[in-house]
Design an enzyme around this catalytic site. Structure first.
Site, PDB file in Angstrom:
ATOM      1  CG  ASP A  25      -2.949  -0.624  -2.410  1.00 27.76           C
ATOM      2  OD1 ASP A  25      -2.752   0.527  -1.956  1.00 27.76           O
ATOM      3  OD2 ASP A  25      -3.609  -1.487  -1.787  1.00 27.76           O
ATOM      4  CB  SER A  48      -0.966  -0.035   1.182  1.00 26.20           C
ATOM      5  OG  SER A  48      -1.945   0.974   1.065  1.00 26.20           O
ATOM      6  CG  ASP A  64      -5.706   0.959  -0.232  1.00 26.67           C
ATOM      7  OD1 ASP A  64      -4.848   1.838  -0.457  1.00 26.67           O
ATOM      8  OD2 ASP A  64      -5.690   0.248   0.798  1.00 26.67           O
ATOM      9  CG  ASP A 101      -2.422   4.051  -1.381  1.00 23.40           C
ATOM     10  OD1 ASP A 101      -3.215   4.002  -2.357  1.00 23.40           O
ATOM     11  OD2 ASP A 101      -2.571   3.329  -0.377  1.00 23.40           O
TER      12      ASP A 101
END
Length: 449
Positions: free
Chosen positions: A235, A96, A237, A233
């Site tokens: 990934d 992440s 999410d 960020d």
């Protein structure tokens, strides 16, 4: 918290905590837990992701699992693909917002929600036992590759509609969102300017989308006279937002704005957030018919409460939003589309943000070895209850004490060797006074632990 899983799956330094050997075992454990079935696997842009993904897939295949490899994919796309391909689970290789030397493994349920702590505990039990499912040569799982991006965009366009076109600057941070977020914005009819949009494991900026890391985005919004800036960020999410004046919009403010927009869009209902969210959310959504429910930090806790209470929106004051009408996976890319729809319906974010109550929020990190966290929290709980004149206590995740005009949250990080202090007060002087006292208390607790 177990030996391997924290608040956001498995996460740590590559080839120290998170190794190909561990990824192989996790693949075997997931396959054993499922007893076969179908699993979607995606990864972020980190240099170690391909290695870990290959090992994980080998473990899954050895237990008879059919694997759908979607390759480089933001976490939201993995969550979407799980439902699209009717899979029994999904796995994302990602750390992440952590630095590039980190990586991790996160497992998702068939409904797009992350594995719960109980499910992760069962995976840990299987990992520790080494008693993995084994299939003969003619029952080894099959591997196929797929690209669900086109279907993701098609479905998103069914849910989000714009009346006008806007200039949008998208900063993907060299992460997995770069293969999807700018393209969705363009398909919405917007003029898109992309920053850091080439996938790379050597990130140009700090991955957490905050005011400091998004200074380049803010400058671009101002220079290009854009309507909004959107950032992600590693990934995707999470979402970070820069308004039409080139100012980073604080997480708490954006959380309130989008929760309010969801209430306007879907009608009154429950809004789920975490114990580290401030008073502004409650104050902003209450007149719109919103009821705020607080839960533990982490997207799985938010998704779980949304499912239990039939909530219409869930989010954390970290830019992590869950839109249950879309999926139970945190999705910064779909969130970006919703931000544009909100602008289209209600006006510029700079104007909307002025309607959100502002309080003074301070955050601090105190180094604390993981093995000391439990004892330190015992000491903090005892001393905090004696040291502060509070009216309300919430202990579902760390210790949160509240008064009418302030609150403090003491909480051990689930992903780093630190204790976190988050507090909010109506005045800066009060906030500084509380933080000085809180930091001193936590440092002493860590020393004694």
């Amino acid at each position: 918290m177990g030996r391997y899983f924290g608040t956001s799956g498995i996460r740590g330094l590559f080839n120290e905590c998170v190794t190909p050997e561990l990824a192989l075992k996790v693949g075997k454990a997931v396959g054993t837990y499922l007893g076969g079935g179908r699993v979607v696997v995606g990864m972020d842009t980190r240099t170690s992701s391909e290695t870990l993904k290959s090992a994980l897939i080998s473990g899954l295949l050895s237990t008879g699992v059919e694997v759908i490899d979607i390759g480089l994919a933001p976490t939201p796309l993995t969550g979407f693909a799980i439902k699209l391909y009717e899979a029994d689970a999904g796995v994302t290789i990602t750390a992440s917002h952590n630095p590039p030397e980190y990586n991790g493994i996160k497992v998702w349920q068939s409904n797009g929600m992350a594995y719960t702590p109980d499910m992760e505990a069962e995976l840990e039990r299987i990992l520790e036992s080494g008693n993995f499912r084994k299939v003969p040569w003619n029952e080894i799982g099959t591997l196929r590759r797929a690209d669900p991006r086109e279907e993701y965009i098609r479905k998103a366009l069914e849910m989000v509609k714009l009346n006008d076109s806007y200039t949008v600057v998208v900063d993907s941070g060299n992460g997995a969102g770069s293969i999807l977020s700018p393209y969705l914005q363009r398909e919405l009819g917007n003029k898109v300017i992309s920053l850091n949009s080439h996938p790379s494991g050597f990130f140009v900026r700090e991955l957490e989308p905050n005011a400091k890391s998004l200074s380049g985005l803010a400058k671009t919004v101002r220079v290009m006279k854009a309507d909004v800036g959107i950032a992600h960020d590693g990934d995707a999410d999470r979402i970070g937002v820069v308004d039409d004046e080139g100012n980073f919009v604080e997480y708490e403010v954006m959380l309130s704005l989008i929760a309010g927009y969801m209430l306007r869009k879907f009608g009154k209902g429950k809004i789920v957030t975490t114990v580290d969210a401030g008073f502004a959310l409650d104050d902003y959504v209450r007149p719109l018919g919103g009821e705020v429910i607080r839960t533990r930090v982490g997207d799985v806790a938010v998704a779980d409460e949304l499912a239990k209470h039939g909530g219409i929106f869930g989010g954390e004051p970290s830019g992590t939003w869950i839109i249950p009408q879309w999926n139970l996976t945190p999705d910064g890319i779909f969130a970006g589309a919703l931000v544009l729809e909100m602008i289209d319906r209600l006006g510029p974010i700079s104007e909307l943000a002025r309607e959100v109550p502002r309080y003074v929020t301070l955050r601090a990190k105190v180094p604390c070895p993981n093995e000391k966290k439990a004892k330190a929290m015992e000491i903090i709980a005892k001393e905090a209850l004696k040291s502060f004149d509070y009216e309300k206590l919430i202990d579902i995740d760390g210790i949160r004490i509240e008064n009418s005009d302030w609150w403090i949250l003491f909480r051990p990080s689930g992903t780093e060797p630190i204790m976190r202090i988050t507090l909010e007060a109506h005045t800066e002087d009060k906030a500084k006074e509380l933080m000085e006292k809180a930091e001193k208390l936590v440092k002493e607790a860590v020393r004694r632990a």
